[in-house]
Design an enzyme around this catalytic site. Sequence first.
Site, short mmCIF file in Angstrom:
data_model
loop_
_atom_site.label_atom_id
_atom_site.label_comp_id
_atom_site.label_asym_id
_atom_site.label_seq_id
_atom_site.Cartn_x
_atom_site.Cartn_y
_atom_site.Cartn_z
N GLY A 65 0.51 1.61 3.04
CA GLY A 65 0.98 0.39 3.66
C GLY A 65 2.31 -0.09 3.14
O GLY A 65 3.08 -0.73 3.87
N LEU A 66 2.61 0.20 1.88
CA LEU A 66 3.89 -0.25 1.32
C LEU A 66 5.04 0.58 1.88
O LEU A 66 6.07 0.05 2.27
CB LEU A 66 3.87 -0.17 -0.21
CG LEU A 66 5.01 -0.90 -0.89
CD1 LEU A 66 4.79 -2.42 -0.84
CD2 LEU A 66 5.17 -0.46 -2.34
N LYS A 68 5.30 2.97 4.81
CA LYS A 68 4.61 3.54 5.97
C LYS A 68 5.25 4.82 6.48
O LYS A 68 4.57 5.66 7.07
CB LYS A 68 4.58 2.51 7.11
CG LYS A 68 3.74 1.28 6.82
CD LYS A 68 3.89 0.26 7.94
CE LYS A 68 3.04 -0.97 7.70
NZ LYS A 68 1.59 -0.71 7.81
N THR A 88 0.15 3.91 6.88
CA THR A 88 -0.53 4.76 7.84
C THR A 88 0.45 5.29 8.89
O THR A 88 1.26 4.53 9.42
CB THR A 88 -1.67 3.99 8.53
OG1 THR A 88 -2.62 3.57 7.55
CG2 THR A 88 -2.36 4.80 9.61
N MET A 115 0.29 -6.08 10.78
CA MET A 115 1.38 -5.18 11.12
C MET A 115 1.04 -4.29 12.31
O MET A 115 1.86 -4.09 13.21
CB MET A 115 1.75 -4.30 9.92
CG MET A 115 2.10 -5.09 8.65
SD MET A 115 3.53 -6.16 8.84
CE MET A 115 4.84 -4.96 8.84
N PHE A 117 -0.06 -0.85 12.26
CA PHE A 117 0.35 0.56 12.16
C PHE A 117 1.74 0.79 12.75
O PHE A 117 1.98 1.80 13.44
CB PHE A 117 -0.65 1.49 12.85
CG PHE A 117 -1.98 1.65 12.18
CD1 PHE A 117 -2.23 1.12 10.92
CD2 PHE A 117 -3.01 2.34 12.81
CE1 PHE A 117 -3.48 1.27 10.31
CE2 PHE A 117 -4.26 2.50 12.22
CZ PHE A 117 -4.49 1.96 10.97
N SER A 180 -8.58 -0.66 9.12
CA SER A 180 -7.60 -1.73 9.34
C SER A 180 -8.12 -2.67 10.42
O SER A 180 -8.58 -2.21 11.46
CB SER A 180 -6.26 -1.15 9.76
OG SER A 180 -5.40 -2.19 10.21
N ASN A 251 -10.10 -1.60 2.10
CA ASN A 251 -8.97 -2.11 2.86
C ASN A 251 -8.97 -3.64 2.78
O ASN A 251 -9.69 -4.24 1.99
CB ASN A 251 -9.08 -1.63 4.32
CG ASN A 251 -7.73 -1.40 4.97
OD1 ASN A 251 -6.82 -2.20 4.82
ND2 ASN A 251 -7.61 -0.30 5.71
N GLY A 273 -4.88 -9.01 -1.67
CA GLY A 273 -4.54 -9.74 -2.88
C GLY A 273 -5.78 -10.22 -3.61
O GLY A 273 -6.89 -9.73 -3.39
#
Length: 344
Positions: A65-66, A68, A88, A115, A117, A180, A251, A273
């Site tokens: 995710g950071l 992609k 992803t 987001m 994907f 997700s 997730n 978080g």
Amino acid sequence: MIDRYSLLRPWLFCIDPEKAHNLTLSNLDRAQRWGFLERLITKPINDPQVLCGIEFSNPVGLAAGLDKDGKYIDALAALGFGFLEIGTVTPRPQPGNPKPRMFRLPEAQAIINRMGFNNDGVEACVARVRCSKFWQNGGVLGMNIGKNASTPIEEASRDYILAMEAVYEIATYITINISSPNTQNLRALQGEEMLRELLGSLGEARKHLCDRHGVRKPLFLKIAPNLDQGDINLIADLLLEFGIDAVIATNTTISRDAVKGMEFGEEAGGLSGAPVRNASNIVIKALKARLGNQLPIIGVGGIMSGVDAREKIMAGASLVQLYSGLIYRGPDLVYKCATVLRQP
């Protein structure tokens, strides 16, 4: 690095979260290319761990995710991670959901994202991976795959197979993301009938890819935290039945109990978080109770300190991954977690 980051963070938090995310990664990449980043980061911890036949240089990884699209692999590797997970990625490029789609909740040390994907497509990502020094030098790099939003859920297996075929040669391991909340109906794949069909299809596809490439790549499954004991037991049993190699827990959560009344607390999307920490630990413990030592667990969710990382290991995880903690604690969190986990 953490002192520098504590000075930068208030400024970054004045910027739109998605813009700040992209700006930070771009600057990290620039610093790495110019040779500055290594001078600012504490020397990586060497604490080798072997899992699924893979040697991880330390047990602290980057969660998917950071990055992609695989644009910042070498810069992120310089932060001292034992492994990186990219994605992803989906078979075809897609823009994701409309903006704004990322929200900070500093009071809770949390992020909400929807987001969807957003990515440049699997082929573009694979090309970038091949160009990275980290991959060329044998770094452990997982590829997280998903389905396109336009693909009906009934045809999801097709997308996962296409993505797996595209990443198979370059991935150290492949993560199947079915958890997700930001792709419509995706989490329905965690139900028994759909999960059986998906895992069976991917297992057959992997056999063909193994024959073609002469190597069996490990498959990991990433699951949600919003599962009851029955769901967890079912998923655990199916993982064993279909020969999946590891499970990533967890997730983001759709629960908002921990952020009620906070600004942005009711925004749609996945909450990550600190608020997801306990839910993630509960799932890890339940998986460990069901699986024992038959299948390794990778713990992710709410790690803000080395103590939090240790809790994941004590709950039953073998490795951990970071994401939201980097936003609130900065890059030095990698070193701190790896240091604590190296201690007996």
